[in-house]
Each structure stands twice: as C-alpha cells, then as structure tokens.
Design a protein around this motif. Structure first.
Motif, PDB file in Angstrom:
ATOM      1  N   VAL A 178       0.837  -1.192   0.000  1.00 26.59           N
ATOM      2  CA  VAL A 178       0.000   0.000   0.000  1.00 26.59           C
ATOM      3  C   VAL A 178       0.874   1.245   0.000  1.00 26.59           C
ATOM      4  O   VAL A 178       1.822   1.346   0.777  1.00 26.59           O
ATOM      5  CB  VAL A 178      -0.940   0.040   1.228  1.00 26.59           C
ATOM      6  CG1 VAL A 178      -1.860   1.256   1.164  1.00 26.59           C
ATOM      7  CG2 VAL A 178      -1.759  -1.233   1.348  1.00 26.59           C
ATOM      8  N   VAL A 179       0.553   2.184  -0.893  1.00 25.56           N
ATOM      9  CA  VAL A 179       1.174   3.511  -0.857  1.00 25.56           C
ATOM     10  C   VAL A 179       0.049   4.514  -0.619  1.00 25.56           C
ATOM     11  O   VAL A 179      -0.904   4.588  -1.392  1.00 25.56           O
ATOM     12  CB  VAL A 179       1.908   3.845  -2.174  1.00 25.56           C
ATOM     13  CG1 VAL A 179       2.505   5.253  -2.103  1.00 25.56           C
ATOM     14  CG2 VAL A 179       3.007   2.819  -2.450  1.00 25.56           C
ATOM     15  N   LEU A 180       0.162   5.235   0.480  1.00 29.21           N
ATOM     16  CA  LEU A 180      -0.860   6.206   0.876  1.00 29.21           C
ATOM     17  C   LEU A 180      -0.267   7.605   0.826  1.00 29.21           C
ATOM     18  O   LEU A 180       0.709   7.899   1.518  1.00 29.21           O
ATOM     19  CB  LEU A 180      -1.321   5.918   2.305  1.00 29.21           C
ATOM     20  CG  LEU A 180      -2.176   7.006   2.973  1.00 29.21           C
ATOM     21  CD1 LEU A 180      -3.601   6.977   2.439  1.00 29.21           C
ATOM     22  CD2 LEU A 180      -2.190   6.850   4.490  1.00 29.21           C
ATOM     23  N   VAL A 181      -0.853   8.462  -0.005  1.00 27.65           N
ATOM     24  CA  VAL A 181      -0.459   9.872  -0.042  1.00 27.65           C
ATOM     25  C   VAL A 181      -1.392  10.642   0.872  1.00 27.65           C
ATOM     26  O   VAL A 181      -2.619  10.506   0.778  1.00 27.65           O
ATOM     27  CB  VAL A 181      -0.569  10.409  -1.491  1.00 27.65           C
ATOM     28  CG1 VAL A 181      -0.633  11.921  -1.503  1.00 27.65           C
ATOM     29  CG2 VAL A 181       0.598   9.912  -2.321  1.00 27.65           C
ATOM     30  N   THR A 182      -0.830  11.405   1.781  1.00 28.07           N
ATOM     31  CA  THR A 182      -1.655  12.199   2.693  1.00 28.07           C
ATOM     32  C   THR A 182      -0.887  13.438   3.154  1.00 28.07           C
ATOM     33  O   THR A 182       0.336  13.417   3.248  1.00 28.07           O
ATOM     34  CB  THR A 182      -2.095  11.361   3.914  1.00 28.07           C
ATOM     35  OG1 THR A 182      -2.841  12.187   4.807  1.00 28.07           O
ATOM     36  CG2 THR A 182      -0.925  10.759   4.659  1.00 28.07           C
ATOM     37  N   HIS A 183      -1.640  14.513   3.438  1.00 27.60           N
ATOM     38  CA  HIS A 183      -0.991  15.696   4.016  1.00 27.60           C
ATOM     39  C   HIS A 183      -0.999  15.594   5.538  1.00 27.60           C
ATOM     40  O   HIS A 183      -0.457  16.444   6.229  1.00 27.60           O
ATOM     41  CB  HIS A 183      -1.716  16.973   3.563  1.00 27.60           C
ATOM     42  CG  HIS A 183      -3.104  17.047   4.109  1.00 27.60           C
ATOM     43  ND1 HIS A 183      -4.158  16.381   3.528  1.00 27.60           N
ATOM     44  CD2 HIS A 183      -3.586  17.650   5.219  1.00 27.60           C
ATOM     45  CE1 HIS A 183      -5.247  16.584   4.256  1.00 27.60           C
ATOM     46  NE2 HIS A 183      -4.929  17.344   5.282  1.00 27.60           N
ATOM     47  N   ASP A 184      -1.634  14.536   6.066  1.00 29.57           N
ATOM     48  CA  ASP A 184      -1.873  14.397   7.503  1.00 29.57           C
ATOM     49  C   ASP A 184      -0.792  13.492   8.103  1.00 29.57           C
ATOM     50  O   ASP A 184      -0.837  12.270   7.968  1.00 29.57           O
ATOM     51  CB  ASP A 184      -3.267  13.801   7.679  1.00 29.57           C
ATOM     52  CG  ASP A 184      -3.658  13.624   9.136  1.00 29.57           C
ATOM     53  OD1 ASP A 184      -2.776  13.657  10.010  1.00 29.57           O
ATOM     54  OD2 ASP A 184      -4.860  13.431   9.382  1.00 29.57           O
ATOM     55  N   VAL A 185       0.163  14.103   8.772  1.00 31.11           N
ATOM     56  CA  VAL A 185       1.319  13.357   9.278  1.00 31.11           C
ATOM     57  C   VAL A 185       0.890  12.330  10.324  1.00 31.11           C
ATOM     58  O   VAL A 185       1.395  11.202  10.359  1.00 31.11           O
ATOM     59  CB  VAL A 185       2.364  14.326   9.877  1.00 31.11           C
ATOM     60  CG1 VAL A 185       3.511  13.563  10.521  1.00 31.11           C
ATOM     61  CG2 VAL A 185       2.897  15.261   8.802  1.00 31.11           C
ATOM     62  N   GLU A 186      -0.077  12.721  11.146  1.00 34.38           N
ATOM     63  CA  GLU A 186      -0.561  11.805  12.180  1.00 34.38           C
ATOM     64  C   GLU A 186      -1.144  10.536  11.546  1.00 34.38           C
ATOM     65  O   GLU A 186      -0.869   9.417  11.975  1.00 34.38           O
ATOM     66  CB  GLU A 186      -1.637  12.521  12.988  1.00 34.38           C
ATOM     67  CG  GLU A 186      -1.686  12.110  14.437  1.00 34.38           C
ATOM     68  CD  GLU A 186      -2.742  12.911  15.177  1.00 34.38           C
ATOM     69  OE1 GLU A 186      -3.330  12.342  16.097  1.00 34.38           O
ATOM     70  OE2 GLU A 186      -2.995  14.091  14.819  1.00 34.38           O
TER      71      GLU A 186
END
Ligand code: ADP
Ligand code: ADP
Length: 218
Positions: A178-186
């Motif tokens: 899985v590769v997840l792009v997110t701006h949410d570091v948490e």
C-alpha cells in the motif's frame, strides 16, 4: 515491489518531482507526506500509470509502469468517483470484462462491508460507504498494489477513523503493498510501516523513516 529510480516529472514549466528514488517492498504500507505542491499526487499518478512522459524509471513488480494503468494496481482518490446512475455492483464492475461473475464482484463488495448494498445507488450511500465502494473497485484491479491519494481527507472525523481502521483490516486480509499519499502526518504515522517525506519545489525525498513498532495501534 513498487519502485521509482531517479524519477523526474515536469509539467510545462513546473518540475513537480526531481530525481525521486522511492520503494515499497511487497506487503509494506508506506505513507508519503509533505506540504501541498511537493509532488505527492504526481508520484502516485506516475505509479498508477496515469502520467505519460517522465524521466527515470517507475516499476511495479519489475514491470515498467506504462501510461494507461496496470491491471495489478488499484487506485483510490479523495473523492470516490462513482458513476451516479450506476449501482454499487456496476460501479465495482467498471474495468472488468464480462468473464468476471457477479459472485466475484459481490465478494469484493462483501469484503468492504457493503453486503446487501449491491443494488444501491451512490446517492443512497454515506460518504464513508461510497469511499468503500471505491476501495472495492481498487481491490478489484488486483490487490497486489493499492495506491491511495488522500482517501480519507474529505470524510468527517468519525467516519475517517472508521475507514482508517477498516483499511487496516482489509489490508491484513489481502496482504497488499500500500502507498498512501496524505498531508496528515498523524494519519501517515498511524497507518504505515514507513513514512517517506517529500519536500521542496520541485519535490525531492527529504526523509524516509521506519515507524517504530510501539506506535499506538500495536
Ligand atoms: P501535492 O499532491 O503534493 O499537493 P502535486 O503532485 O499535485 O502536489 O503537484 C506538484 C506540482 O506540480 C505543483 O506545483 C502543481 O501545481 C504541479 N502540477 C501538478 N499537476 C499538474 C498539471 N497537470 N499541470 C501543471 N502543473 C501540475
Ligand atoms: P492534489 O493535491 O490531490 O494533486 P490538486 O487540487 O492539486 O489536488 O490537483 C487536482 C488536479 O489538478 C490534478 O489532476 C492535478 O494534476 C491538476 N493540477 C494541479 N496543479 C495544477 C496546475 N498548476 N496546472 C494544471 N493542473 C494542475
């Protein structure tokens, strides 16, 4: 394994990514974080085969990524992108040829917890449910690699947490990379085994960190 070597992607005058070396091992869950505009979506789009024309290499299980997408890769975006006039079953079926039975489709729908909603229309679903239809479609393309671009960002806080837990469950079942792009570091740290930080303009890899095993969910 998902891999880029020296990946550089330019749009007209904008260099979105410069010489990015990225890898996700089989079964690994890698989050990609970084500020807006650092090239996170571009990286995902290249891996998904949605961008033609880049320098360097991008491959999935050793096969170069070609524009047009691969059957072995599922992609889920921030919005579920469902056809409004089509049922859940038809929406999951998009991309399959006719040899795939309804039973197989319904199995995927069941797997994302939507048993009984096969004939529902998107307007009858909550935001979280609609996003799970998108996930079923992503899984349908071949669960070896799942690419997720801000899949939870448009959901309310409670639904977001539900869907995050749900993703972890599904992922335990199917053992996908899985590769997840997110701006949410948490979120990135909570979900992933490893976090890759992109930064700058053009985007480059500025950090690559294993998530320690004593994180909250373990
Ligand atoms: P992120 O997902 O981290 O917010 P993006 O990958 O969307 O970053 O964008 C990286 C850079 O490339 C930004 O400067 C953005 O404006 C630019 N960019 C992205 N897509 C395009 C496009 N289709 N045409 C022109 N510039 C683009
Ligand atoms: P994200 O951060 O998820 O990439 P954006 O709103 O930045 O979302 O981008 C949405 C779409 O617009 C993407 O298809 C992206 O490639 C395109 N895009 C982003 N920046 C630009 C730009 N400067 N010029 C043209 N298209 C762009």
């Amino acid at each position: 394994m998902i891999e880029t070597r020296s990946l550089t992607k330019t749009y007209d005058d904008t260099v979105a990514l410069r010489e990015v070396d990225f890898a996700a091992d089989d079964g690994e869950f890698v989050s990609v974080v970084g500020p807006s505009g650092c090239g996170k979506s571009t990286l995902l789009r290249v891996l998904a085969g949605l961008e033609s024309g880049f320098d360097g290499t991008a491959s999935i299980d050793g096969t170069p990524v070609n524009a047009g997408g691969s059957d072995d890769v599922g992609v889920v975006f921030q919005d579920p992108r469902l056809l409004p006039w089509a049922t859940v079953r038809e929406n999951v079926r998009i991309g399959f040829d006719e040899s795939v039975t309804d039973d197989r489709i319904d199995d995927l729908i069941d797997r994302v917890g939507l048993d009984g909603f096969e004939m529902a229309l998107p307007e009858e679903l909550s935001g979280g449910m609609a996003q799970r239809v998108a996930l079923a479609r992503g899984l349908a393309y071949g669960p070896q690699a799942l690419l997720l671009d801000e899949p939870f960002s448009a959901l309310d806080a409670l639904t977001k947490v539900e869907q995050q837990e749900f993703l972890l469950d599904v992922r335990d079942d199917i053992d996908a990379t899985v590769v997840l792009v997110t701006h949410d570091v948490e979120e990135a740290v909570y979900l992933a085994d490893r976090v890759v930080v992109l930064g700058g303009q053009p985007g480059t890899v500025v950090a690559d960190v294993e998530v320690p095993l004593d994180r909250p969910r373990d």
